[in-house]
Write an enzyme that holds these catalytic residues in place. Structure first.
Site, PDB file in Angstrom:
ATOM      1  N   HIS A 194       0.792  -1.230   0.000  1.00 15.48           N
ATOM      2  CA  HIS A 194       0.000   0.000   0.000  1.00 15.48           C
ATOM      3  C   HIS A 194       0.823   1.278   0.000  1.00 15.48           C
ATOM      4  O   HIS A 194       0.266   2.367   0.124  1.00 15.48           O
ATOM      5  CB  HIS A 194      -0.910   0.062   1.226  1.00 15.48           C
ATOM      6  CG  HIS A 194      -1.980  -0.963   1.222  1.00 15.48           C
ATOM      7  ND1 HIS A 194      -3.244  -0.718   0.738  1.00 15.48           N
ATOM      8  CD2 HIS A 194      -1.967  -2.246   1.623  1.00 15.48           C
ATOM      9  CE1 HIS A 194      -3.976  -1.810   0.861  1.00 15.48           C
ATOM     10  NE2 HIS A 194      -3.222  -2.749   1.401  1.00 15.48           N
ATOM     11  N   LYS A 249      -8.514  14.066   4.604  1.00 17.90           N
ATOM     12  CA  LYS A 249      -7.634  12.906   4.587  1.00 17.90           C
ATOM     13  C   LYS A 249      -6.619  13.098   5.699  1.00 17.90           C
ATOM     14  O   LYS A 249      -6.573  14.164   6.309  1.00 17.90           O
ATOM     15  CB  LYS A 249      -6.922  12.789   3.236  1.00 17.90           C
ATOM     16  CG  LYS A 249      -6.277  14.118   2.752  1.00 17.90           C
ATOM     17  CD  LYS A 249      -5.584  13.958   1.414  1.00 17.90           C
ATOM     18  CE  LYS A 249      -6.517  14.050   0.235  1.00 17.90           C
ATOM     19  NZ  LYS A 249      -6.745  12.797  -0.426  1.00 17.90           N
ATOM     20  N   ARG A 250      -5.800  12.052   5.989  1.00 19.90           N
ATOM     21  CA  ARG A 250      -4.784  12.240   7.012  1.00 19.90           C
ATOM     22  C   ARG A 250      -3.845  13.388   6.644  1.00 19.90           C
ATOM     23  O   ARG A 250      -3.659  13.687   5.465  1.00 19.90           O
ATOM     24  CB  ARG A 250      -3.980  10.938   7.207  1.00 19.90           C
ATOM     25  CG  ARG A 250      -4.712   9.897   8.002  1.00 19.90           C
ATOM     26  CD  ARG A 250      -5.049  10.375   9.403  1.00 19.90           C
ATOM     27  NE  ARG A 250      -3.862  10.418  10.241  1.00 19.90           N
ATOM     28  CZ  ARG A 250      -3.497   9.442  11.055  1.00 19.90           C
ATOM     29  NH1 ARG A 250      -4.245   8.358  11.179  1.00 19.90           N
ATOM     30  NH2 ARG A 250      -2.398   9.529  11.776  1.00 19.90           N
ATOM     31  N   LYS A 281     -14.703   8.288  -3.719  1.00 22.08           N
ATOM     32  CA  LYS A 281     -15.937   8.607  -2.982  1.00 22.08           C
ATOM     33  C   LYS A 281     -16.510   9.936  -3.452  1.00 22.08           C
ATOM     34  O   LYS A 281     -17.720  10.069  -3.662  1.00 22.08           O
ATOM     35  CB  LYS A 281     -15.666   8.647  -1.472  1.00 22.08           C
ATOM     36  CG  LYS A 281     -15.281   7.289  -0.890  1.00 22.08           C
ATOM     37  CD  LYS A 281     -14.655   7.378   0.499  1.00 22.08           C
ATOM     38  CE  LYS A 281     -13.925   6.080   0.810  1.00 22.08           C
ATOM     39  NZ  LYS A 281     -13.002   6.188   1.953  1.00 22.08           N
ATOM     40  N   THR A 333      -8.504   6.639  -2.024  1.00 19.18           N
ATOM     41  CA  THR A 333      -9.851   6.076  -2.185  1.00 19.18           C
ATOM     42  C   THR A 333     -10.895   7.165  -1.932  1.00 19.18           C
ATOM     43  O   THR A 333     -12.004   7.082  -2.441  1.00 19.18           O
ATOM     44  CB  THR A 333     -10.082   4.897  -1.202  1.00 19.18           C
ATOM     45  OG1 THR A 333      -9.584   5.280   0.081  1.00 19.18           O
ATOM     46  CG2 THR A 333      -9.392   3.650  -1.686  1.00 19.18           C
ATOM     47  N   LYS A 363       0.757  14.746   1.064  1.00 17.70           N
ATOM     48  CA  LYS A 363      -0.616  15.020   0.617  1.00 17.70           C
ATOM     49  C   LYS A 363      -0.833  16.512   0.358  1.00 17.70           C
ATOM     50  O   LYS A 363      -1.830  16.927  -0.203  1.00 17.70           O
ATOM     51  CB  LYS A 363      -1.627  14.492   1.635  1.00 17.70           C
ATOM     52  CG  LYS A 363      -1.587  12.959   1.774  1.00 17.70           C
ATOM     53  CD  LYS A 363      -2.605  12.459   2.782  1.00 17.70           C
ATOM     54  CE  LYS A 363      -2.466  10.973   3.108  1.00 17.70           C
ATOM     55  NZ  LYS A 363      -3.082  10.103   2.101  1.00 17.70           N
TER      56      LYS A 363
END
Ligand code: 26W
Length: 809
Positions: free
Chosen positions: A357, A545-546, A657, A653, A551
Site C-alpha cells: 500500500h 484525509k490524514r 468517494k 480512495t 498530501k
C-alpha cells in the site's frame, strides 16, 4: 429479509423491557440505540449460522483477510440497508416516536484504523459479503481506536477513543474459540524417529479471545465474519494473580495483567512512519498467530489432508503488518503437523498473498533482529532458514552477485525486512493502482519483480457504493434510480447509463438541487458547531484525509492565502465565493503535520473574520475527521482535492468517494487519479502539476532549488513572508518546521514547484463553475464513470485472479 413494521415495533418494545426494564418514554437515547442494534443483530443471526454451515458443507474455499486495521465506522444504517429493512425500521421507529437519525448518531464509530488502508479493508468486507464470497476479516479488537481529535486554540489535542465503554452491540465474544499465543522463552531441539523437532519452553502465554462481528451481504443470505482478537491472561496466570494477591503482592498481579492486556489496548496512530516499538511487533504476532491457529483448527474439522490446505484456504495480508503469517504458517505445518520444510513451504507459498500500500521508504517495516529473536525465538529461526534458502536462490540466479543478496535478503544490517519476507513467502504481490504497481515493478521492488515476475499484479482500489452513495447520499441514489433504473445497485458499472443524461437539463437541475440541499444542511451544522457562516451557494472545496507532507494540505492553503492577498489588494475582484473545508488528523508525534493544522486554523481565524473580503472566502477545519463525518461532508463537495506529489499516493480512495457523489476532482496525476482521468476524460477533471516521472527524475538528480522559486515568484514570497512575519497574529516559531522544509530543506514534496500550476487549476475551477450547465455535465459524467471504482469490481478481481474463487455473480 421480510419484516413488517408491526413485528419490529413489538420486538423493540419487548427487548427494551428485557434489556433495561424500561418503556419507550423513560428510556434514554443510548438504551434505545443499544436495544435496536441488538435487535438487528438478532435478525441476522440465523443467516449468520447458516452461512457458516453452508460453507463447511460445501467445502467452499475461504478467504481470510488479515489486517491490523479495519476502519468500519458505524454499522447500524449499513446493516439495515443490506438487510433490506431500512424503510420498515424507519417507519416502525417513527411510530414509536423515535427518530432514526438520532438513533444513528448514538452509535460510536469503530475507528480501528488510521485511514486508507483500514477503510479499504472495511469496504472489502462489505463487498465480499455482498458478492457471496466466503471472505472474513481477521484483526485486533483494540480497546482504544484512533484518538479523538479536539482543536483547542488552533492546536490538535488528542483524546483517547474509549469506544467500547458503553458496549458494542455488534460483537459476540467466543470464549470457546480462544487460543494461546506464545512469546519469549527458548527453543529446544531434539531428535524423534530420525526427525528434528522443536519444543518451545519457558514462554509467556497470552490468551487470545475472539470477538465476532457479522458482515451482512446486500440483500442476500450471506453473513460473513469479522473476527477481532483481544488479549487476556491465561487461567493459570489468573491463579497466579490470585497467589500474588494472597501474598500481598497486589501490584505485581495487576502489572502482569495490564502488561498482557496492553497487546490489544491501542491502535498505533501512525500511518506512515514505523516506530519500531516492541509492543507493535507483539500485536502483529498476536493476531496473526491467533488467526492462523483458528483457521487450521476449523480446517481440521473438514477432515481434509493438511497438504491440501491451499485448495480450501486463502490468506491475504493487508500490507506487511501481518507478514508473520508466513513463518507462523510454516511453524504450525512443521512443528504441529510434522510436515517437512519443502512440503510446508509449498503449502505456505500457495496460501498467502500480499498487497503493498505504500512506497514511502519510511513506512517500510523493519524490526531489529535482537528484539525479534528474543520475543519470537521459533519464528526467528524459521525466518533465518527462509532467508538462507532464499539467498541460495539469489546466488544461483545472479551468479554470486553479492549486491543482489544485499538488496534482497530478508535479514540485513541487523534488521528483519518485512516486505522482503512478505514477497518471498507469498504467491501474489499486488499494488493498489496502475501507476503504483508500475512504480513497484520498475523501481521500488524491481529486484523482486525480476526474480518473480509472475507474482506481480495490479488491483486498483475501490469503495463500496452501498455506504458511499446509497447510504451517504440517499437523495442522489434515488434520483439516479429514477433516471436509469436501479440495476446499478447490484451492478454498479451500470451507472454509466447516466452518461446519456449528462446534458439533460432537468437531471442537471435535480442533481444540482440535491447537492444544494446537502450543502444547506451541512452549513447549518457548521454554524452550530463552529459559529462560522458559510454560504451554501459558494463552491464547497474539500480536502479531507490524514495530514501528511506528501498530501500537501499546505499547497491548498498557500493558494487560499494567495487568493486572500489578491482580495486584500482589490476586494472587488470577481471570484465565486468559496468555502474551503479541511479535515485531517495528524499523527501525535508528527510535528510538521501539527504545525500545518495550527496554520490552517490561524489563517482561517483571520480570513473568516475579515470584513474587507465580503465573505468571498471561508475556511472550515472540521474537528475529528472520521468515517461518519466523511459520510456527511463528501455529498456536499463541489471540488475534491487530490493533490499529492505525483508518485507518492499509492492510490487514494477518497478520490473515488467524491467522484461517485458528483464532485469535480482537482488532481495531480497520482495513484488512482490517473485512472479517474482516463475514465472521465480531460474535460471532466482538473489536472495540474508535475507527473510522477518528472518527480522521480528530479529525485534521482538530487531535487531542485526551492529557494529560486521563493525568490522569483512574488506570490509565493508574499505568502511565505506573511506566514513568518506575524501577519496572522502567530509568531514565526510556530511554523518553523513548515518553513524549513520548504525553503531550507529544498521542499521534498515540490509544493513550490507545483504552486503556479495549482493556482491556474483553481482559476479554471472558478471559470467552469460559472457555466452552470457545463459544470453539472461534469458532475454527472463523474458519477456515471464511478461504477468501475466500486469495491465489488475490485473484489471480483481479487477473487478471480488471486484467490482462485469463482464468484457467483
Ligand atoms: C506505522 C506503519 C504504517 C505504514 C504504512 C502503517 C500504515 C501504513 C499504511 C500502508 C498507510 C496507508 O493507509 N496507505 C494507503 O493505503 C490506501 C489503500 O490502499 C491507499 O489508497 C493510499 O494511497 C495509501 O496511502
Amino acid at each position: 429479509m421480510n419484516l413488517d413494521k408491526e413485528t419490529i415495533k413489538k420486538d423493540f418494545k419487548r427487548k427494551l423491557i428485557s434489556m433495561f426494564s424500561e418503556d419507550i418514554n423513560e428510556a434514554p437515547l443510548l438504551h434505545k440505540y443499544l436495544v435496536f442494534g441488538s435487535l438487528i443483530k438478532e435478525y441476522c443471526a440465523e443467516n449468520w449460522m447458516k452461512t457458516n454451515k453452508e460453507y463447511r458443507k460445501n467445502y467452499e474455499k475461504q478467504v481470510y483477510y488479515f489486517s491490523m486495521e479495519f476502519l468500519i465506522g458505524r454499522l447500524l444504517k449499513s446493516n439495515l440497508i443490506n438487510l433490506g429493512i431500512e424503510k420498515e425500521c424507519e417507519e416502525a421507529l417513527k411510530e414509536l416516536g423515535i427518530d432514526m437519525n438520532e438513533l444513528e448518531e448514538a452509535e460510536k464509530d469503530a475507528g480501528l484504523g488510521n485511514g486508507g488502508l483500514g477503510r479499504l479493508a472495511a469496504c472489502f468486507l462489505d463487498s465480499m459479503a455482498s458478492l457471496e464470497i466466503p471472505g472474513h476479516g481477521c484483526g485486533i479488537r483494540y480497546k482504544y481506536g484512533l484518538f479523538e481529535q479536539k482543536i483547542v486554540d488552533g492546536y490538535q489535542v488528542e483524546i483517547p477513543d474509549n469506544w467500547l465503554v458503553k458496549g458494542n452491540v455488534w460483537e459476540t465474544r467466543k470464549d470457546n474459540k480462544a487460543v494461546i499465543v506464545k512469546f519469549y522463552g527458548k527453543i529446544i531441539s531434539y531428535m524423534n524417529n530420525g526427525r528434528l523437532n522443536f519444543k518451545h519452553e519457558g514462554y509467556n502465554a497470552v490468551k487470545a479471545i475472539p470477538y465476532d462481528t457479522p458482515i451482512i451481504g446486500y440483500k442476500n443470505k450471506t453473513v460473513n465474519t469479522l473476527r477481532l482478537w483481544s488479549a487476556e491472561t491465561v487461567e493459570k496466570d489468573k491463579d497466579l494473580d490470585f497467589n500474588f494477591f494472597k501474598s500481598g503482592n497486589y501490584s505485581k498481579a495487576v502489572e502482569h495483567k495490564s502488561a498482557v492486556e496492553s497487546i490489544s489496548q491501542v491502535l498505533y496512530p501512525d500511518d506512515s512512519h514505523i516506530e519500531g516499538k516492541i509492543l507493535r511487533l507483539k500485536q502483529q504476532y498476536f493476531f496473526v498467530s491467533a488467526g492462523i491457529q483458528s483457521i487450521i483448527r476449523s480446517y481440521k474439522k473438514l477432515n481434509k489432508p493438511i497438504r491440501e490446505l491451499y485448495k480450501y484456504i486463502a490468506i491475504h495480508i493487508n500490507d506487511t503488518h501481518p507478514s508473520l503469517a508466513v513463518p507462523e504458517l510454516m511453524r504450525i505445518l512443521m512443528d504441529e503437523h510434522e510436515l517437512n520444510w519443502d512440503e510446508a513451504w509449498e503449502i505456505t507459498t500457495k496460501t498467502i498473498s500480499y498487497t503493498n500500500h505504500t512506497i514511502m521508504a519510511e513506512a517500510l517495516e523493519k524490526w531489529p533482529e535482537d528484539i525479534f529473536k528474543k520475543l519470537l525465538p521459533r519464528i526467528y529461526m524459521i525466518i533465518e532458514e527462509i532467508n538462507r534458502r532464499f539467498i541460495g536462490e539469489i546466488l544461483l540466479k545472479y551468479k554470486n552477485d553479492p549486491n543482489k543478496v544485499k538488496d534482497m535478503s530478508i535479514l540485513s544490517n541487523g534488521k528483519v525486512r518485512m516486505a522482503n519476507l512478505a514477497i518471498v513467502g507469498s504467491y501474489s504481490v499486488n499494488g493498489v493502482a496502475r501507476l503504483h504497481t508500475e512504480i513497484l515493478k520498475k523501481r521500488e521492488l524491481n529486484d523482486f519483480y525480476q526474480m518473480f515476475p509472475h507474482k506481480f499484479n495490479n488491483k486498483t482500489n475501490g469503495i463500496t457504493h452501498r455506504r458511499w452513495l446509497i447510504q451517504a447520499n440517499p437523495e442522489l441514489a434515488r434520483c439516479i434510480s429514477k433516471t436509469i433504473g436501479d440495476e446499478w445497485i447490484k451492478t454498479p458499472e451500470k451507472l454509466i447509463k447516466l452518461l446519456k443524461y449528462s446534458k439533460d437539463k432537468s437531471v442537471q437541475e435535480e442533481i444540482y438541487n440535491i447537492k444544494r440541499d446537502n450543502k444547506i444542511k451541512f452549513a447549518n451544522e457548521i454554524k452550530k458547531q463552529y459559529k462560522i457562516n458559510v454560504d451554501p451557494a459558494s463552491i464547497f472545496d474539500v480536502q479531507v484525509k490524514r495530514l501528511h507532507a506528501y498530501k500537501r494540505q499546505v499547497l491548498n492553503l498557500f493558494n487560499i492565502m494567495h487568493m486572500y492577498n489578491r482580495l486584500k489588494e482589490n476586494p472587488n475582484i470577481d471570484i465565486i465565493p468559496r468555502t474551503f473545508v479541511f479535515g485531517a488528523k495528524a499523527s501525535p508525534n508528527y510535528y510538521l503535520a501539527k504545525e500545518v493544522i495550527k496554520l490552517i486554523n490561524t489563517v482561517a481565524n483571520k480570513i473568516n473574520n475579515d470584513k474587507d473580503i465580503n465573505d468571498k472566502i471561508k475556511i472550515v477545519f472540521l474537528e475529528n475527521y472520521r468515517v461518519s463525518l466523511a459520510e456527511k461532508i463528501i455529498p456536499c463537495a463541489d471540488i475534491s482535492e487530490q493533490i499529492s506529489t505525483a508518485s507518492k499516493e499509492a492510490s487514494g480512495t477518497g478520490n473515488m468517494k467524491f467522484m461517485m457523489n458528483g464532485a469535480v476532482t482537482v488532481a495531480t496525476l497520482d495513484g488512482a487519479n490517473v485512472e479517474i482521468r482516463n475514465k472521465v476524460g480531460d474535460n471532466n477533471i482538473i489536472i495540474f502539476g508535475m507527473t510522477a516521472e518528472e518527480v522521480m527524475n528530479y529525485e534521482m538528480n538530487g531535487g531542485y532549488f526551492s529557494r529560486d522559486i521563493y525568490n522569483s515568484d512574488s506570490r509565493i514570497h508574499n505568502v511565505i513572508d506573511k506566514m513568518m512575519n506575524g501577519y496572522f497574529g502567530v509568531p514565526s516559531s510556530e511554523f518553523r518546521n513548515i518553513y524549513n522544509n520548504l525553503i531550507e530543506r529544498n521542499d521534498e514534496y515540490f509544493v513550490l514547484k507545483d504552486f503556479d500550476s495549482y493556482v491556474q487549476a483553481q482559476e479554471k475551477v472558478d471559470n467552469l463553475y460559472r457555466q452552470k450547465s457545463k459544470w453539472q455535465e461534469m458532475c454527472i459524467t463523474n458519477i456515471a464513470h464511478s461504477g468501475v471504482f466500486s469495491s465489488d469490481n475490485t473484489i471480483s478481481r481479487y477473487a478471480n485472479e488471486i484467490w482462485n474463487i469463482k464468484n457467483k455473480k
